[in-house]
Design a protein around this motif. Structure first.
Motif, mmCIF file in Angstrom:
data_model
loop_
_atom_site.group_PDB
_atom_site.id
_atom_site.type_symbol
_atom_site.label_atom_id
_atom_site.label_comp_id
_atom_site.label_asym_id
_atom_site.label_seq_id
_atom_site.Cartn_x
_atom_site.Cartn_y
_atom_site.Cartn_z
ATOM 1 N N GLY A 1 0.818 -1.198 0.000
ATOM 2 C CA GLY A 1 0.000 0.000 0.000
ATOM 3 C C GLY A 1 0.850 1.244 0.000
ATOM 4 N N PRO A 2 0.262 2.355 -0.266
ATOM 5 C CA PRO A 2 -1.156 2.517 -0.538
ATOM 6 C C PRO A 2 -1.533 1.937 -1.904
ATOM 7 C CG PRO A 2 -0.032 4.601 -0.862
ATOM 8 C CD PRO A 2 0.990 3.634 -0.338
ATOM 9 N N THR A 3 -2.790 1.521 -1.991
ATOM 10 C CA THR A 3 -3.302 0.981 -3.252
ATOM 11 C C THR A 3 -4.384 1.917 -3.780
ATOM 12 O OG1 THR A 3 -4.963 -0.374 -2.122
ATOM 13 C CG2 THR A 3 -2.830 -1.404 -2.595
ATOM 14 N N ARG A 4 -4.740 1.724 -5.033
ATOM 15 C CA ARG A 4 -5.804 2.528 -5.644
ATOM 16 C C ARG A 4 -6.757 1.582 -6.359
ATOM 17 N NH1 ARG A 4 -3.759 7.466 -8.709
ATOM 18 N NH2 ARG A 4 -4.060 8.419 -6.674
ATOM 19 N N GLY A 5 -8.043 1.708 -6.049
ATOM 20 C CA GLY A 5 -9.042 0.895 -6.734
ATOM 21 C C GLY A 5 -9.252 -0.473 -6.114
ATOM 22 N N GLY A 6 -8.680 -0.713 -4.946
ATOM 23 C CA GLY A 6 -8.860 -2.001 -4.279
ATOM 24 C C GLY A 6 -8.149 -3.133 -4.985
ATOM 25 N N GLY A 7 -8.565 -4.339 -4.698
ATOM 26 C CA GLY A 7 -7.988 -5.522 -5.313
ATOM 27 C C GLY A 7 -9.087 -6.361 -5.930
ATOM 28 N N GLU A 8 -8.728 -7.135 -6.947
ATOM 29 C CA GLU A 8 -9.712 -8.000 -7.595
ATOM 30 C C GLU A 8 -9.144 -9.406 -7.731
ATOM 31 O OE1 GLU A 8 -12.411 -7.102 -11.215
ATOM 32 O OE2 GLU A 8 -10.610 -8.051 -12.039
ATOM 33 N N PHE A 9 -9.829 -10.366 -7.108
ATOM 34 C CA PHE A 9 -9.452 -11.776 -7.179
ATOM 35 C C PHE A 9 -10.313 -12.457 -8.231
ATOM 36 C CE2 PHE A 9 -10.415 -16.153 -5.745
ATOM 37 C CZ PHE A 9 -9.154 -16.699 -5.884
ATOM 38 N N LYS A 10 -9.680 -13.263 -9.072
ATOM 39 C CA LYS A 10 -10.421 -13.993 -10.100
ATOM 40 C C LYS A 10 -9.862 -15.414 -10.175
ATOM 41 C CE LYS A 10 -9.756 -12.987 -14.525
ATOM 42 N NZ LYS A 10 -9.859 -12.343 -15.853
ATOM 43 N N ALA A 11 -10.751 -16.396 -10.115
ATOM 44 C CA ALA A 11 -10.369 -17.808 -10.268
ATOM 45 C C ALA A 11 -11.074 -18.351 -11.502
ATOM 46 C CB ALA A 11 -10.767 -18.615 -9.039
ATOM 47 N N THR A 12 -10.342 -19.081 -12.325
ATOM 48 C CA THR A 12 -10.919 -19.630 -13.549
ATOM 49 C C THR A 12 -10.512 -21.086 -13.712
ATOM 50 O OG1 THR A 12 -9.041 -18.826 -14.847
ATOM 51 C CG2 THR A 12 -10.985 -17.443 -14.811
ATOM 52 N N ALA A 13 -11.460 -21.858 -14.172
ATOM 53 C CA ALA A 13 -11.195 -23.258 -14.493
ATOM 54 C C ALA A 13 -11.401 -23.445 -15.992
ATOM 55 C CB ALA A 13 -12.147 -24.173 -13.722
ATOM 56 N N THR A 14 -10.498 -24.170 -16.626
ATOM 57 C CA THR A 14 -10.676 -24.531 -18.031
ATOM 58 C C THR A 14 -11.415 -25.859 -18.052
ATOM 59 O OG1 THR A 14 -8.642 -23.394 -18.630
ATOM 60 C CG2 THR A 14 -9.489 -25.007 -20.208
ATOM 61 N N ILE A 15 -12.624 -25.836 -18.599
ATOM 62 C CA ILE A 15 -13.480 -27.024 -18.603
ATOM 63 C C ILE A 15 -13.653 -27.498 -20.037
ATOM 64 C CG2 ILE A 15 -15.788 -27.914 -18.075
ATOM 65 C CD1 ILE A 15 -15.916 -25.792 -15.828
ATOM 66 N N ARG A 16 -13.381 -28.770 -20.247
ATOM 67 C CA ARG A 16 -13.548 -29.385 -21.563
ATOM 68 C C ARG A 16 -14.782 -30.272 -21.530
ATOM 69 N NH1 ARG A 16 -11.612 -34.378 -23.039
ATOM 70 N NH2 ARG A 16 -10.022 -34.306 -21.422
ATOM 71 N N ASP A 17 -15.652 -30.074 -22.519
ATOM 72 C CA ASP A 17 -16.830 -30.921 -22.657
ATOM 73 C C ASP A 17 -16.454 -32.182 -23.442
ATOM 74 O OD1 ASP A 17 -18.984 -29.335 -21.450
ATOM 75 O OD2 ASP A 17 -18.548 -27.901 -23.038
ATOM 76 N N ILE A 18 -16.842 -33.329 -22.936
ATOM 77 C CA ILE A 18 -16.642 -34.588 -23.651
ATOM 78 C C ILE A 18 -17.792 -34.714 -24.638
ATOM 79 C CG2 ILE A 18 -16.500 -37.093 -23.449
ATOM 80 C CD1 ILE A 18 -15.455 -36.615 -20.557
ATOM 81 N N GLU A 19 -17.461 -34.684 -25.908
ATOM 82 C CA GLU A 19 -18.493 -34.748 -26.944
ATOM 83 C C GLU A 19 -18.798 -36.193 -27.300
ATOM 84 O OE1 GLU A 19 -17.361 -32.241 -30.219
ATOM 85 O OE2 GLU A 19 -16.954 -30.543 -28.888
ATOM 86 N N PHE A 20 -20.075 -36.450 -27.563
ATOM 87 C CA PHE A 20 -20.489 -37.795 -27.959
ATOM 88 C C PHE A 20 -21.704 -37.689 -28.875
ATOM 89 C CE2 PHE A 20 -22.529 -36.711 -23.979
ATOM 90 C CZ PHE A 20 -23.853 -37.098 -24.152
ATOM 91 N N ASP A 21 -21.910 -38.720 -29.664
ATOM 92 C CA ASP A 21 -23.051 -38.748 -30.596
ATOM 93 C C ASP A 21 -24.356 -38.619 -29.817
ATOM 94 O OD1 ASP A 21 -21.259 -39.109 -32.633
ATOM 95 O OD2 ASP A 21 -21.588 -41.266 -32.814
ATOM 96 N N GLY A 22 -25.244 -37.771 -30.294
ATOM 97 C CA GLY A 22 -26.538 -37.580 -29.660
ATOM 98 C C GLY A 22 -26.544 -36.528 -28.563
#
Length: 182
Positions: free
Chosen positions: A31-52
């Motif tokens: 500090g001092p800081t400006r505008g606060g802090g921003e936490f972001k968590a992300t997961a990379t998700i893969r969809d398993i594709e299948f017929d139908g």
């Protein structure tokens, strides 16, 4: 349906208070800081594709990776804060210098990573959300602009890093604590 008292008490208010190496002997408030802090968590998700398949399907998704960031702007241009913004450079705390050398090219050494970076966010109830990022390091490009009638700002984008030697180690932790000392 009306809101509950618990919902009202859990509203996060005000800026975040951020520490490097919180709970360690070398802990330091950022500090001092400006505008606060921003936490972001992300997961990379893969969809398993299948017929139908009709679209996203429960039980047919795989988490490939999880990453997080804590973004904050500091006005502190002390050499230790600047070194945090440039972990790939060589910081000499005795001489008070930061240099970039040809030896800085290559694998980033373990000592460039902070043990943790922790942000506290106050709630209406008066307790705090404590967000801790482990093996933390800023990876944002370094920019320091001197401005007329303004302050220099250093933007940090801090990432936690998985520990390849400990498969049970946490990447980050979000918890409720009663005070900043908890």
């Amino acid at each position: 349906m009306p809101l509950t008292q618990a919902q009202l008490e859990n509203v996060q208010i005000d800026y975040g208070i951020i520490f490097a190496n919180y709970g360690e002997a070398d802990a330091a408030m950022l500090g001092p800081t400006r505008g606060g802090g921003e936490f972001k968590a992300t997961a990379t998700i893969r969809d398993i594709e299948f017929d139908g398949q009709k679209g996203k399907t429960k039980g047919m998704q795989v988490i490939e990776s999880i990453n997080a960031t804590l973004s904050v702007v500091t006005l502190d241009t002390s050499m230790s804060s600047l070194a945090m913004a440039m972990p790939w450079a060589t910081y000499d705390d005795v001489l008070g210098t930061i240099t970039c050398k040809s030896e800085n090219i290559g694998v980033i050494p373990g000592e460039a990573y902070l043990k943790n970076v922790t942000m506290f966010c106050k709630t209406v109830k008066g307790d705090y959300r404590k967000i801790t990022l482990y093996n933390a390091m800023s990876e944002k490009e370094f920019v320091l602009a001197a401005k007329p009638k303004g302050e220099g700002e250093v933007s940090l984008e801090i990432y936690p890093h998985w520990d390849p030697t400990d498969s049970l180690a946490d990447l980050f932790l979000v918890e409720t604590v009663a005070s900043l000392a908890a």
